[in-house]
Design an enzyme around this catalytic site. Structure first.
Site: not given
Length: 272
Positions: A239, A268-269
Site C-alpha cells: 500500500t 484491508g488494514d
C-alpha cells in the site's frame, strides 16, 4: 471550495486541526516500512519551504518505485505551495491512486474471490485524532478523498461497502468502475490455477480448489492463521502510506486495493 475538497479535484482548501499525538505518530511511522522523503537531501525547494513555514516534511512508502516517489513529490509540492497537511496527504494519495502505484494502490488490480476490485483508505489529523476511513469501496477510484469526506461530513470514523459508496455518491464523487480488463484477466488466471493461493483456512479443499467449500463439521483444532508465506510475493500485498509534518504537527494517510485475491468483502488494514 468544499466541493473541490469533496473529491472533484484535489485542492488546498479548508481549515485544519494541528498536530498528532505521539502514540498515533509512532503507529503511522512504524506502518510505513521502507520510505522515500520528498525533495531529496538537501533540496532547494525544501530549504525555501523551511524558511517560510519551519520544518516541512513529507515521508512515504517505497523509495524503489517511481510512482510512489512521484506521489510523495506531489504531496511535497502541495505543502510547500501553502496547502495544509491534509491537503498534501490527499494530493499525494490521489496521485498514487491514479498511477495505480505498484498495482497495490488504486483501481484495476488485486481482484477479490468474486473478481471485484475494492479499495480502502484512511486519513488522520490533529491532537484530537480526527480521522476518516473507508473500506471495501467499489465504483469510486479515489477512496482517500472519500475517507477525508467521512471525517469532514459525518461523525463516524469508518464507512464500508455499499454504505460508503452511497455516501460518496451523495456528496457528488465521480463514479467509475474499479475493475479493468487487466484485473479480470488476473482473476481468470487465478480461477484457472484452482484459486491458489487464497486466504481461506481450515476448510476442506481450501488449498487445492476454488470456493465455495463445504461447511466445517467441527471447530478448527488449530485456530489462527496458517503460515502460507511461501506463496506470498511482493505482488500480493502492500500500500501507500504518507506522513506530512509542519510546525503544528503531523497528518497521515494510507490507500490500498488490499491483498490480491482476498476473500470478497475483506477490508484491508489501512482503514482499521
Amino acid at each position: 471550495a468544499r466541493a473541490v475538497r469533496a473529491g472533484h479535484a484535489p485542492g488546498f482548501v479548508g481549515s485544519e486541526q494541528a498536530g498528532m499525538g505521539p502514540a498515533l505518530l509512532a503507529v503511522a511511522l512504524l506502518a510505513l516500512g521502507p520510505v522515500v522523503a520528498a525533495g531529496g537531501d538537501p533540496s532547494p525547494r525544501r530549504e525555501e519551504g523551511e524558511r517560510r513555514r519551519g520544518a516541512l516534511r513529507v515521508v512515504g512508502t517505497w523509495s524503489g518505485e517511481d510512482s510512489f516517489s512521484t506521489a510523495v513529490q506531489e504531496a511535497w509540492i502541495a505543502l510547500a505551495a501553502g496547502g495544509s497537511r491534509l491537503d498534501a496527504v490527499e494530493v499525494g494519495c490521489r496521485r498514487c491512486e491514479s498511477l495505480q502505484c505498484d498495482s497495490s494502490v488504486g483501481y484495476g488490480a488485486h481482484p477479490d474471490t468474486l473478481g471485484h476490485v475494492s479499495l480502502d483508505a484512511m486519513m488522520l489529523d490533529g491532537p484530537t485524532a480526527a480521522a476518516g476511513a473507508v473500506g471495501a469501496v467499489r465504483g469510486f477510484r479515489h477512496p482517500i478523498s472519500i475517507a477525508r469526506a467521512v471525517m469532514d461530513y459525518s461523525s463516524h470514523t469508518l464507512l464500508v461497502g455499499t454504505g460508503a459508496e452511497e455516501f460518496a455518491a451523495m456528496l457528488g464523487f465521480e463514479s467509475l468502475p474499479t475493475e479493468t480488463a487487466s484485473s479480470l484477466q488476473d482473476y481468470e488466471a487465478w480461477i484457472n490455477a484452482a484459486c491458489q493461493p487464497n486466504y481461506y483456512q481450515n476448510l476442506d479443499g481450501d488449498t487445492s480448489s476454488c470456493p465455495p467449500y463445504p461447511p466445517p463439521t467441527a471447530r478448527a483444532t488449530a485456530p489462527g492463521r496458517e503460515d502460507r508465506t511461501g506463496a506470498a510475493s511482493a505482488a500480493s500485498h502492500d500500500t501507500l502510506g504518507i506522513v506530512v509534518q509542519d510546525d503544528d504537527g503531523f497528518s497521515c494517510g494510507v490507500t490500498t486495493n488490499g491483498a490480491n485475491h482476498k476473500v470478497a468483502g475483506g477490508g484491508g488494514d489501512p482503514p482499521i
